[in-house]
Design a protein around this motif. Structure first.
Motif, PDB file in Angstrom:
ATOM      1  N   ALA A  68     125.650 -16.508  94.280  1.00 43.01           N
ATOM      2  CA  ALA A  68     124.841 -17.317  95.192  1.00 43.01           C
ATOM      3  C   ALA A  68     125.424 -18.721  95.299  1.00 43.01           C
ATOM      4  CB  ALA A  68     123.398 -17.385  94.695  1.00 43.01           C
ATOM      5  N   ASN A  69     125.367 -19.277  96.487  1.00 39.23           N
ATOM      6  CA  ASN A  69     125.760 -20.664  96.718  1.00 39.23           C
ATOM      7  C   ASN A  69     124.537 -21.532  96.449  1.00 39.23           C
ATOM      8  OD1 ASN A  69     126.425 -23.198  97.803  1.00 39.23           O
ATOM      9  ND2 ASN A  69     127.902 -22.252  99.213  1.00 39.23           N
ATOM     10  N   MET A  70     124.604 -22.304  95.347  1.00 39.33           N
ATOM     11  CA  MET A  70     123.455 -23.091  94.884  1.00 39.33           C
ATOM     12  C   MET A  70     123.414 -24.495  95.505  1.00 39.33           C
ATOM     13  SD  MET A  70     122.280 -20.803  92.814  1.00 39.33           S
ATOM     14  CE  MET A  70     121.101 -21.641  91.746  1.00 39.33           C
ATOM     15  N   ALA A  71     124.398 -24.731  96.398  1.00 42.65           N
ATOM     16  CA  ALA A  71     124.461 -26.081  96.965  1.00 42.65           C
ATOM     17  C   ALA A  71     123.180 -26.400  97.742  1.00 42.65           C
ATOM     18  CB  ALA A  71     125.665 -26.218  97.860  1.00 42.65           C
ATOM     19  N   ILE A  95     115.038 -36.307  95.544  1.00 44.46           N
ATOM     20  CA  ILE A  95     114.708 -35.827  94.197  1.00 44.46           C
ATOM     21  C   ILE A  95     115.979 -35.506  93.417  1.00 44.46           C
ATOM     22  CG2 ILE A  95     113.547 -34.009  92.877  1.00 44.46           C
ATOM     23  CD1 ILE A  95     111.660 -33.651  95.247  1.00 44.46           C
ATOM     24  N   SER A  96     116.790 -34.604  93.982  1.00 43.68           N
ATOM     25  CA  SER A  96     118.005 -34.170  93.290  1.00 43.68           C
ATOM     26  C   SER A  96     118.962 -33.514  94.289  1.00 43.68           C
ATOM     27  CB  SER A  96     117.675 -33.185  92.162  1.00 43.68           C
ATOM     28  OG  SER A  96     117.118 -32.001  92.707  1.00 43.68           O
ATOM     29  N   ALA A  97     120.195 -33.286  93.795  1.00 43.54           N
ATOM     30  CA  ALA A  97     121.200 -32.560  94.589  1.00 43.54           C
ATOM     31  C   ALA A  97     121.936 -31.613  93.636  1.00 43.54           C
ATOM     32  CB  ALA A  97     122.189 -33.519  95.241  1.00 43.54           C
ATOM     33  N   THR A  98     122.188 -30.395  94.137  1.00 39.18           N
ATOM     34  CA  THR A  98     122.832 -29.350  93.318  1.00 39.18           C
ATOM     35  C   THR A  98     124.081 -28.863  94.022  1.00 39.18           C
ATOM     36  OG1 THR A  98     120.636 -28.666  92.615  1.00 39.18           O
ATOM     37  CG2 THR A  98     122.460 -27.150  92.136  1.00 39.18           C
ATOM     38  N   ASP A  99     125.174 -28.709  93.227  1.00 34.93           N
ATOM     39  CA  ASP A  99     126.439 -28.236  93.793  1.00 34.93           C
ATOM     40  C   ASP A  99     126.445 -26.712  93.906  1.00 34.93           C
ATOM     41  OD1 ASP A  99     129.583 -29.971  93.433  1.00 34.93           O
ATOM     42  OD2 ASP A  99     128.963 -28.491  94.900  1.00 34.93           O
ATOM     43  N   VAL A 100     127.559 -26.180  94.460  1.00 32.25           N
ATOM     44  CA  VAL A 100     127.692 -24.730  94.716  1.00 32.25           C
ATOM     45  C   VAL A 100     127.382 -23.916  93.473  1.00 32.25           C
ATOM     46  CG1 VAL A 100     129.340 -22.896  95.311  1.00 32.25           C
ATOM     47  CG2 VAL A 100     129.343 -25.051  96.597  1.00 32.25           C
ATOM     48  N   ASP A 101     127.894 -24.377  92.306  1.00 32.73           N
ATOM     49  CA  ASP A 101     127.723 -23.598  91.074  1.00 32.73           C
ATOM     50  C   ASP A 101     126.432 -23.937  90.350  1.00 32.73           C
ATOM     51  OD1 ASP A 101     129.987 -25.586  88.963  1.00 32.73           O
ATOM     52  OD2 ASP A 101     128.216 -26.102  90.159  1.00 32.73           O
ATOM     53  N   GLY A 102     125.555 -24.704  90.971  1.00 33.57           N
ATOM     54  CA  GLY A 102     124.269 -25.006  90.368  1.00 33.57           C
ATOM     55  C   GLY A 102     124.271 -26.256  89.521  1.00 33.57           C
ATOM     56  N   ILE A 105     124.355 -32.880  90.927  1.00 32.36           N
ATOM     57  CA  ILE A 105     125.187 -33.933  91.531  1.00 32.36           C
ATOM     58  C   ILE A 105     124.572 -35.274  91.172  1.00 32.36           C
ATOM     59  CG2 ILE A 105     126.039 -34.896  93.704  1.00 32.36           C
ATOM     60  CD1 ILE A 105     127.244 -32.206  93.125  1.00 32.36           C
ATOM     61  N   ASP A 106     125.416 -36.187  90.665  1.00 28.83           N
ATOM     62  CA  ASP A 106     124.902 -37.553  90.437  1.00 28.83           C
ATOM     63  C   ASP A 106     124.394 -38.111  91.763  1.00 28.83           C
ATOM     64  OD1 ASP A 106     127.402 -38.518  87.956  1.00 28.83           O
ATOM     65  OD2 ASP A 106     125.425 -37.576  87.728  1.00 28.83           O
ATOM     66  N   LEU A 107     123.175 -38.666  91.734  1.00 32.61           N
ATOM     67  CA  LEU A 107     122.559 -39.088  92.993  1.00 32.61           C
ATOM     68  C   LEU A 107     123.332 -40.220  93.665  1.00 32.61           C
ATOM     69  CD1 LEU A 107     118.755 -38.851  92.183  1.00 32.61           C
ATOM     70  CD2 LEU A 107     120.281 -37.187  93.232  1.00 32.61           C
ATOM     71  N   PHE A 108     124.115 -40.948  92.873  1.00 30.89           N
ATOM     72  CA  PHE A 108     124.871 -42.030  93.514  1.00 30.89           C
ATOM     73  C   PHE A 108     125.986 -41.463  94.396  1.00 30.89           C
ATOM     74  CE2 PHE A 108     128.923 -42.151  91.343  1.00 30.89           C
ATOM     75  CZ  PHE A 108     128.677 -41.554  90.122  1.00 30.89           C
ATOM     76  N   LYS A 109     126.289 -40.141  94.211  1.00 35.17           N
ATOM     77  CA  LYS A 109     127.309 -39.504  95.040  1.00 35.17           C
ATOM     78  C   LYS A 109     126.728 -38.931  96.330  1.00 35.17           C
ATOM     79  CE  LYS A 109     130.337 -38.270  91.179  1.00 35.17           C
ATOM     80  NZ  LYS A 109     131.006 -37.187  90.462  1.00 35.17           N
ATOM     81  N   VAL A 110     125.412 -38.971  96.436  1.00 37.98           N
ATOM     82  CA  VAL A 110     124.770 -38.490  97.665  1.00 37.98           C
ATOM     83  C   VAL A 110     124.757 -39.631  98.678  1.00 37.98           C
ATOM     84  CG1 VAL A 110     122.684 -37.555  98.701  1.00 37.98           C
ATOM     85  CG2 VAL A 110     123.366 -36.842  96.402  1.00 37.98           C
ATOM     86  N   GLN A 111     125.402 -39.422  99.794  1.00 39.82           N
ATOM     87  CA  GLN A 111     125.462 -40.450 100.836  1.00 39.82           C
ATOM     88  C   GLN A 111     124.170 -40.421 101.659  1.00 39.82           C
ATOM     89  OE1 GLN A 111     128.888 -40.181 103.287  1.00 39.82           O
ATOM     90  NE2 GLN A 111     128.391 -41.957 104.534  1.00 39.82           N
ATOM     91  N   ILE A 112     123.611 -41.632 101.873  1.00 41.49           N
ATOM     92  CA  ILE A 112     122.365 -41.737 102.650  1.00 41.49           C
ATOM     93  C   ILE A 112     122.653 -42.545 103.907  1.00 41.49           C
ATOM     94  CG2 ILE A 112     119.976 -42.515 102.659  1.00 41.49           C
ATOM     95  CD1 ILE A 112     120.015 -42.255  99.593  1.00 41.49           C
ATOM     96  N   ASN A 113     122.472 -41.903 105.039  1.00 42.58           N
ATOM     97  CA  ASN A 113     122.631 -42.581 106.326  1.00 42.58           C
ATOM     98  C   ASN A 113     121.258 -42.633 107.014  1.00 42.58           C
ATOM     99  OD1 ASN A 113     125.482 -42.924 106.183  1.00 42.58           O
ATOM    100  ND2 ASN A 113     125.714 -40.734 106.608  1.00 42.58           N
ATOM    101  N   SER A 114     120.814 -43.851 107.247  1.00 40.30           N
ATOM    102  CA  SER A 114     119.460 -44.029 107.804  1.00 40.30           C
ATOM    103  C   SER A 114     119.517 -44.819 109.113  1.00 40.30           C
ATOM    104  CB  SER A 114     118.569 -44.773 106.799  1.00 40.30           C
ATOM    105  OG  SER A 114     117.325 -45.099 107.394  1.00 40.30           O
ATOM    106  N   THR A 115     118.766 -44.334 110.087  1.00 40.09           N
ATOM    107  CA  THR A 115     118.638 -45.077 111.363  1.00 40.09           C
ATOM    108  C   THR A 115     117.304 -45.837 111.435  1.00 40.09           C
ATOM    109  OG1 THR A 115     117.624 -43.181 112.488  1.00 40.09           O
ATOM    110  CG2 THR A 115     120.025 -43.298 112.510  1.00 40.09           C
ATOM    111  N   VAL A 116     116.543 -45.772 110.318  1.00 38.78           N
ATOM    112  CA  VAL A 116     115.182 -46.331 110.324  1.00 38.78           C
ATOM    113  C   VAL A 116     115.194 -47.864 110.443  1.00 38.78           C
ATOM    114  CG1 VAL A 116     113.050 -46.566 109.011  1.00 38.78           C
ATOM    115  CG2 VAL A 116     114.317 -44.396 108.977  1.00 38.78           C
ATOM    116  N   LYS A 117     114.410 -48.346 111.358  1.00 38.94           N
ATOM    117  CA  LYS A 117     114.140 -49.797 111.493  1.00 38.94           C
ATOM    118  C   LYS A 117     112.699 -50.017 111.059  1.00 38.94           C
ATOM    119  CE  LYS A 117     117.407 -50.423 115.299  1.00 38.94           C
ATOM    120  NZ  LYS A 117     117.589 -50.865 116.694  1.00 38.94           N
TER     121      LYS A 117
END
Length: 622
Positions: A68-71, A95-102, A105-117
């Motif tokens: 299974a792809n756990m990403a 909350i969290s991020a999980t890679d393919v193998d389960g 992922i360190d949350l600082f590696k999750v890129q956040i792009n926001s258009t919110v004003k």
């Protein structure tokens, strides 16, 4: 095995294919039967096969597990909305991020792009994304709606916290108050009720309130937490141990860093000092440190012990060789396998891949391998040489034939015998079984055999054809007679047919003829005919020749005849006493010749010759 979504092809697993004689098989000729559905989790198989030069199907079946792809990215809410001025952060929804193998992922590696004003009413989106282990972009898009709220109290912070001893005032957090219609409210009219004890850690509240134009109570309750000084470093284990070869980074051991006010310190600002040598067994230390908001150095020292990597495969021989026909198994060379931590690996878990063709001499390899606790492939490649099996029996002729009467022995056809390793076999140990009857024409066999060093019977069967012996000396007559003086007879004319062993004709002139006949002298003689055949055997035939007396005779009554004139009746025949031929038969008068003339009317001396040609063609005369 691979995860759903990975780039995978059955062809990529195929290295090579080798035919019976060791020649490379074109990979285009290797059939690949593949049941794998790379998009569906499950157990599958891939079969690689080809038909070798002996017409046999060679195949390898490879189990393939699609995992299974756990990403994924987990968020608190799939849709968000808030009013202008509310305390809101994109990070708070993650909350969290999980890679393919389960793995996490360190949350600082999750890129956040926001258009919110935050201050603008509208429909927005926040995209959380990261690139997974397969190089695919994983993302979650969260719709965010910013709503208008004109009746409000604006504070600097909707949640306040400070450390014990900090200078703090509830008033300092109040920015403004706006009535339902958007008109400002005099801050003096905003009531402030605070339970905060700034000297004691705890959770408190400050309530800012006023009654709006609609008579409704507008209030903002700001939770205020008086916090302890949270400056700290969090690491995973306080004592770290791993084996040589493990994937390890000092950064991976760092969980987080918190400043005095509890805010996260960017891990980039945490200094990591490591003495660890990943390839050398030993005890080391890693120091994590940063300077907090109060100018104090915060640090944690983590002991790290690098242990020996015990992963290995033990084989009896690092080079193997055996002869074609020997009993050999790749498993017999495997002694044991040890995992990274020194625990024994079940030999059933050690994969054995062998290219050895035990029936054909050549250079091959056997690879013993297993995946260790670190996920690394441990392998040992053992060169295996299959040597030619030299066991053989050498004979002079693989097909023999001879003629009846020839000198023949089954042993004479045996040249040598060689054992498996090429050493000579004593010919006395070679058993000879023969059905040959050298005196009877027929098809026979001679079997030469011995038991070789591998305990196998080596044998050669030689067909033997016993052929008829055609050697013969035939004469027309064994008894001949002729009259003395008959020189027309020659011994060669009595030869009817002479054949050699193989039936070939021997000319009469090639015979040895012993002839004692004196054709002029009556008597009994022997004529001997002889020749030596192709087998060296002498053949002799004898003819008895009788030379008979030559009876040819011509006699007159008188050798001097006196006649008187007037005798008209006398004829030459009157004086003939005897005329006899060679064989004694009487010669007819008409066969006689009278040469000369006697004139009976004239006195005188005359000569008269009597003669005839005998059976031998000779002239008899008187």
């Amino acid at each position: 095995s691979f995860r759903v979504g990975a780039t995978w092809s059955a062809k990529d697993n195929l290295i090579s294919a080798t035919d019976v004689d060791g020649s490379a098989v074109d990979l285009k000729n290797v059939q690949i039967d593949d049941t794998v559905n790379p998009q569906v989790v499950g157990q599958y198989e891939v079969t690689y096969s080809f038909t070798d030069q002996q017409g046999k199907v060679q195949k390898v079946v490879i189990p393939v597990e699609v995992l299974a792809n756990m990403a994924s990215i987990q968020i608190k809410a799939t849709n968000e909305s808030f009013r202008i001025g509310a305390t809101w952060s994109t990070k708070d929804n993650l909350i969290s991020a999980t890679d393919v193998d389960g793995s996490a992922i360190d949350l600082f590696k999750v890129q956040i792009n926001s258009t919110v004003k935050l201050q603008t009413v509208g429909q927005y989106e926040v995209t959380y994304s990261f690139t997974d282990q397969q190089g695919n972009l994983q993302k979650v898009v969260v719709p965010v709606e910013v709503l208008a709220n004109l009746a409000l109290i604006q504070v600097k912070s909707a949640n306040e916290s400070f450390r014990v001893g900090a200078t703090w005032s509830a008033k300092n957090n109040l920015i403004s108050a706006t009535n339902v219609d958007g008109t400002p409210v005099n801050l003096a009219s905003v009531e402030i009720n605070s339970t905060v004890d700034a000297k004691n850690a705890g959770k408190y509240e400050v309530t800012y309130s006023f009654t709006d134009q609609q008579g409704n109570l507008q209030k903002v309750v700001v939770p205020v937490e008086v916090l302890a000084n949270m400056a700290s470093l969090q690491v995973k284990p306080t004592n770290k141990k791993f084996r040589t070869g493990a994937t390890w980074s000092a950064k991976d051991n760092l969980i987080s860093a918190t400043d005095v006010d509890g805010s996260a310190v960017d891990l980039k600002n945490v200094q990591v000092e490591s003495t660890v040598n990943l390839q050398a067994v030993g005890k080391y230390g890693v120091t994590y440190s940063f300077t907090d908001q109060q100018g104090e150095l915060q640090k944690v020292v983590v002991p790290v012990e690098v242990l020996a990597n015990m992963a290995s495969i033990q084989v009896k021989s690092v080079n193997e060789s055996f002869r074609v026909g020997a009993t050999w198994s790749a498993k017999d060379n495997l002694i044991s396998a040890t995992n990274v931590d020194g625990t024994t690996v079940d030999l059933a878990s050690v994969e054995i891949n062998s290219t050895v063709d035990a029936k054909n001499a050549g250079e091959y390899e056997v690879m013993y391998s297993f995946t260790d606790q670190q996920g690394k492939l441990q392998k040992v490649v053992v060169p295996v040489e299959v040597l030619a099996n030299m066991a053989s029996i050498q004979v002079k002729s693989v097909n023999e034939s001879f003629r009846v009467g020839a000198t023949w022995s089954a042993k004479d056809n045996l040249i040598s015998a060689t054992d498996v390793d090429g050493s000579a076999v004593d010919l006395s140990k070679v058993q000879i079984n023969s059905t040959v009857n050298p005196q009877a024409v027929g098809q026979y066999e001679v079997t030469y055999s011995f038991t070789d060093q591998q305990g196998k019977r080596q044998e050669v069967t030689v067909p033997v054809n016993v052929l008829a012996n055609y050697a013969n000396l035939n004469l027309y007559q064994t008894e001949i007679s002729f009259r003395a003086g008959d020189n027309s007879w020659q011994p060669e004319t009595n030869v009817a047919l002479v054949t050699d062993v193989d039936g070939s004709v021997i000319a009469a002139g090639a015979l040895q003829i012993t002839n004692t006949v004196d054709a002029t002298t009556p008597g009994t003689y022997q004529v001997s005919y002889a020749f030596t055949d192709q087998l060296g055997k002498a053949h002799i035939a004898t003819t008895t020749v009788t030379v008979l007396e030559n009876l040819a005779t011509l006699l007159t009554k008188q050798d001097h005849v006196t006649l008187y004139l007037g005798n008209q009746q006398w004829q030459p025949e009157d004086n003939l006493e005897l005329a006899r031929n060679v064989d004694g038969s009487t010669v007819a008068t008409e066969q006689l010749q009278f040469i000369g003339d006697a004139d009976l009317t004239t006195v005188g001396d005359y000569e008269l010759t009597y003669q005839f040609v005998d059976q031998l063609g000779r002239t008899q005369s008187v």
